[in-house]
Design a protein around this motif. Structure first.
Motif, PDB file in Angstrom:
ATOM      1  N   LYS A   6     -33.646   2.700  -4.366  1.00 28.64           N
ATOM      2  CA  LYS A   6     -34.174   3.829  -3.583  1.00 28.64           C
ATOM      3  C   LYS A   6     -35.440   3.515  -2.640  1.00 28.64           C
ATOM      4  O   LYS A   6     -35.532   3.987  -1.739  1.00 28.64           O
ATOM      5  CB  LYS A   6     -34.450   5.190  -4.557  1.00 28.64           C
ATOM      6  CG  LYS A   6     -33.358   5.557  -5.092  1.00 28.64           C
ATOM      7  CD  LYS A   6     -33.787   6.684  -6.176  1.00 28.64           C
ATOM      8  CE  LYS A   6     -32.584   7.495  -6.737  1.00 28.64           C
ATOM      9  NZ  LYS A   6     -32.873   8.487  -7.596  1.00 28.64           N
ATOM     10  N   ALA A   7     -36.276   2.730  -3.157  1.00 22.28           N
ATOM     11  CA  ALA A   7     -37.382   2.209  -2.511  1.00 22.28           C
ATOM     12  C   ALA A   7     -36.909   1.420  -1.043  1.00 22.28           C
ATOM     13  O   ALA A   7     -37.607   1.553  -0.026  1.00 22.28           O
ATOM     14  CB  ALA A   7     -38.383   1.242  -3.292  1.00 22.28           C
ATOM     15  N   ALA A  10     -35.636   4.041   1.308  1.00 25.95           N
ATOM     16  CA  ALA A  10     -36.786   4.519   2.053  1.00 25.95           C
ATOM     17  C   ALA A  10     -37.474   3.749   3.026  1.00 25.95           C
ATOM     18  O   ALA A  10     -37.850   4.223   4.027  1.00 25.95           O
ATOM     19  CB  ALA A  10     -37.588   5.064   0.929  1.00 25.95           C
ATOM     20  N   ARG A  11     -37.558   2.498   2.817  1.00 28.61           N
ATOM     21  CA  ARG A  11     -38.288   1.665   3.926  1.00 28.61           C
ATOM     22  C   ARG A  11     -37.211   1.395   5.030  1.00 28.61           C
ATOM     23  O   ARG A  11     -37.716   1.565   6.082  1.00 28.61           O
ATOM     24  CB  ARG A  11     -38.513   0.312   3.113  1.00 28.61           C
ATOM     25  CG  ARG A  11     -39.732   0.372   2.435  1.00 28.61           C
ATOM     26  CD  ARG A  11     -40.053  -0.953   1.830  1.00 28.61           C
ATOM     27  NE  ARG A  11     -39.400  -1.962   1.560  1.00 28.61           N
ATOM     28  CZ  ARG A  11     -39.093  -2.126   0.095  1.00 28.61           C
ATOM     29  NH1 ARG A  11     -39.962  -1.284  -0.764  1.00 28.61           N
ATOM     30  NH2 ARG A  11     -38.214  -3.011  -0.404  1.00 28.61           N
ATOM     31  N   CYS A  13     -35.041   3.746   6.106  1.00 27.63           N
ATOM     32  CA  CYS A  13     -35.031   4.894   6.761  1.00 27.63           C
ATOM     33  C   CYS A  13     -36.383   5.130   7.514  1.00 27.63           C
ATOM     34  O   CYS A  13     -36.197   5.759   8.501  1.00 27.63           O
ATOM     35  CB  CYS A  13     -34.926   6.167   5.553  1.00 27.63           C
ATOM     36  SG  CYS A  13     -33.234   6.470   5.104  1.00 27.63           S
ATOM     37  N   GLU A  14     -37.262   4.689   7.133  1.00 24.47           N
ATOM     38  CA  GLU A  14     -38.587   4.785   7.795  1.00 24.47           C
ATOM     39  C   GLU A  14     -38.618   3.829   9.070  1.00 24.47           C
ATOM     40  O   GLU A  14     -39.039   4.207  10.059  1.00 24.47           O
ATOM     41  CB  GLU A  14     -39.775   4.321   6.892  1.00 24.47           C
ATOM     42  CG  GLU A  14     -40.275   5.296   5.748  1.00 24.47           C
ATOM     43  CD  GLU A  14     -41.262   4.531   4.847  1.00 24.47           C
ATOM     44  OE1 GLU A  14     -41.799   3.332   5.056  1.00 24.47           O
ATOM     45  OE2 GLU A  14     -41.804   5.110   3.707  1.00 24.47           O
ATOM     46  N   THR A  50     -27.861  11.247   5.025  1.00 18.20           N
ATOM     47  CA  THR A  50     -29.189  10.532   5.529  1.00 18.20           C
ATOM     48  C   THR A  50     -28.967  10.467   7.293  1.00 18.20           C
ATOM     49  O   THR A  50     -30.312  10.543   7.532  1.00 18.20           O
ATOM     50  CB  THR A  50     -28.609   9.086   5.193  1.00 18.20           C
ATOM     51  OG1 THR A  50     -28.534   8.939   3.525  1.00 18.20           O
ATOM     52  CG2 THR A  50     -29.674   8.055   5.500  1.00 18.20           C
TER      53      THR A  50
END
Length: 96
Positions: A6-7, A10-11, A13-14, A50
């Protein structure tokens, strides 16, 4: 070794969201699905969710299990030639 998926997601996606700021209009993603598989539908749904969260239009193209391989190749070539489509995912599994 533990991996925090998940982390990592998230990175990623950023980074994608940051890269999208340079576009005048967002790129479109095409997802090609052959057949009806419940698990595939879930994976495609996650990708669409997403994409939408990032402001990326996602369009699904569905083909029956019995699609001719040449017809599928022609469809992929058409998608590849479409200037509105920036990326294509051929969702696995594919029939033999």
């Amino acid at each position: 070794m533990l991996v925090d998926g998940k982390a990592i997601a998230a990175r990623v996606c950023e980074r994608v969201a940051s890269a999208l700021k340079g576009f005048s209009s967002p790129p479109c993603l095409a997802i090609v699905v052959v057949g009806e598989h419940p698990a595939v539908a879930q994976f495609v749904g996650i990708k669409k969710k997403t994409g939408e969260a990032l402001g990326i239009p996602v369009v699904e193209y569905h083909f029956p299990d019995h699609v001719d391989a040449d017809a599928l190749r022609r469809a992929l070539r058409r998608l590849g030639a479409d200037d509105r489509i920036a990326g294509i995912i051929v969702q696995l599994p594919l029939p033999p």
